[in-house]
Motif scaffolding. Structure first.
Motif, mmCIF file in Angstrom:
data_model
loop_
_atom_site.group_PDB
_atom_site.id
_atom_site.type_symbol
_atom_site.label_atom_id
_atom_site.label_comp_id
_atom_site.label_asym_id
_atom_site.label_seq_id
_atom_site.Cartn_x
_atom_site.Cartn_y
_atom_site.Cartn_z
ATOM 1 N N PHE A 50 0.808 -1.216 0.000
ATOM 2 C CA PHE A 50 0.000 0.000 0.000
ATOM 3 C C PHE A 50 0.845 1.272 0.000
ATOM 4 C CE2 PHE A 50 -3.175 -2.941 1.948
ATOM 5 C CZ PHE A 50 -4.177 -2.776 1.011
ATOM 6 N N GLU A 51 2.134 1.163 -0.277
ATOM 7 C CA GLU A 51 3.045 2.307 -0.169
ATOM 8 C C GLU A 51 2.548 3.546 -0.905
ATOM 9 O OE1 GLU A 51 7.682 3.551 -1.180
ATOM 10 O OE2 GLU A 51 7.005 1.520 -1.587
ATOM 11 N N GLU A 52 1.967 3.376 -2.072
ATOM 12 C CA GLU A 52 1.546 4.523 -2.873
ATOM 13 C C GLU A 52 0.032 4.663 -2.978
ATOM 14 O OE1 GLU A 52 3.689 4.777 -6.561
ATOM 15 O OE2 GLU A 52 5.498 3.987 -5.624
ATOM 16 N N SER A 53 -0.695 4.030 -2.066
ATOM 17 C CA SER A 53 -2.154 4.092 -2.148
ATOM 18 C C SER A 53 -2.698 5.335 -1.451
ATOM 19 C CB SER A 53 -2.771 2.831 -1.526
ATOM 20 O OG SER A 53 -2.712 2.904 -0.116
ATOM 21 N N LEU A 54 -3.993 5.530 -1.556
ATOM 22 C CA LEU A 54 -4.656 6.682 -0.946
ATOM 23 C C LEU A 54 -4.561 6.630 0.577
ATOM 24 C CD1 LEU A 54 -6.333 9.206 -1.525
ATOM 25 C CD2 LEU A 54 -8.366 7.753 -1.541
ATOM 26 N N TYR A 55 -4.652 5.437 1.148
ATOM 27 C CA TYR A 55 -4.560 5.231 2.602
ATOM 28 C C TYR A 55 -3.421 4.242 2.862
ATOM 29 C CZ TYR A 55 -9.486 6.544 1.934
ATOM 30 O OH TYR A 55 -10.652 7.143 1.554
ATOM 31 N N PRO A 56 -2.175 4.707 2.868
ATOM 32 C CA PRO A 56 -1.035 3.793 2.819
ATOM 33 C C PRO A 56 -0.652 3.066 4.106
ATOM 34 C CG PRO A 56 -0.270 6.049 2.845
ATOM 35 C CD PRO A 56 -1.762 6.103 2.763
ATOM 36 N N VAL A 57 -1.198 3.440 5.251
ATOM 37 C CA VAL A 57 -0.801 2.797 6.502
ATOM 38 C C VAL A 57 -2.047 2.282 7.221
ATOM 39 C CG1 VAL A 57 0.381 3.136 8.721
ATOM 40 C CG2 VAL A 57 1.155 4.390 6.705
ATOM 41 N N THR A 58 -1.950 1.065 7.758
ATOM 42 C CA THR A 58 -3.070 0.492 8.491
ATOM 43 C C THR A 58 -2.661 0.202 9.933
ATOM 44 O OG1 THR A 58 -2.519 -1.753 7.726
ATOM 45 C CG2 THR A 58 -4.160 -0.516 6.453
ATOM 46 N N PHE A 59 -3.546 0.563 10.854
ATOM 47 C CA PHE A 59 -3.359 0.311 12.284
ATOM 48 C C PHE A 59 -4.404 -0.717 12.728
ATOM 49 C CE2 PHE A 59 -1.617 4.533 11.780
ATOM 50 C CZ PHE A 59 -0.602 4.634 12.729
ATOM 51 N N PHE A 60 -4.046 -1.547 13.711
ATOM 52 C CA PHE A 60 -4.985 -2.512 14.279
ATOM 53 C C PHE A 60 -4.781 -2.552 15.790
ATOM 54 C CE2 PHE A 60 -6.388 -7.079 14.939
ATOM 55 C CZ PHE A 60 -7.727 -6.832 14.724
#
Length: 175
Positions: A50-60
């Motif tokens: 997801f490095e270049e996506s609209l929402y590149p970082v995910t938290f859980f």
């Protein structure tokens, strides 16, 4: 305001194992575990899918992962959730639409990280339902920097009061 948090796990993967694949055909891309993450503004984690996506970082939330383990009465490998950062101490849904800082890194919470039905196939039937409304947070990087695992502080102008396991509530539009 400063909130004590713990950063438990950092994960990256260069390819999707669930998303974009035919239904219930699980990919084989390795999930890498890291101790340090380097962020660049307007990008995600270097080398992550997801490095270049609209929402590149995910938290859980670790608290949510633990609640799911209690519900299923078994341990679950945290990597199976395929989120970048496992955190404890806050309710991630409260950060949607808000800016916050962890270490040197400034994020903006963009959206709830909705679970997908893959969770039922990869973890256990009913996982999707357990995660609904508490699947995590998608964020973008506003200011880059470094984050390391361990106890730290999350800074936010938002007053955070919800229990970390509380599900996001969707407003009902009067009809």
């Amino acid at each position: 305001m400063d909130y004590p948090i713990t950063l438990h796990h950092f994960f990256t993967s260069h390819q999707h194992n669930y998303f974009t694949r035919p239904k219930f055909e699980v990919g084989t891309a390795a999930t890498r575990s890291l101790e340090i993450l380097l962020f660049t503004a307007d990008r995600g984690i270097k080398g992550d899918r997801f490095e270049e996506s609209l929402y590149p970082v995910t938290f859980f939330s670790l608290e949510v992962a633990e609640a799911i383990e209690v519900a299923f009465e078994r341990a679950i490998d945290i990597k199976l959730y395929r989120r970048n950062i496992t955190i404890s101490g806050i309710n991630l849904c409260e950060l949607i639409g808000k800016k916050f800082k962890i270490g040197e890194v400034v994020f903006e919470g963009m959206a709830h990280c909705n679970p997908c039905t893959w969770m039922d196939a990869v973890i256990e039937r009913g996982t999707y339902r357990q995660m609904k409304g508490r699947g995590g947070l998608r964020a973008k990087v506003i200011q880059g920097g470094t984050m390391i695992l361990g106890e730290t502080t999350l800074q936010s102008d938002t007053i955070l009061i919800k229990d970390p396991t509380e599900a996001m509530r969707l407003s009902k539009i009067p009809g």
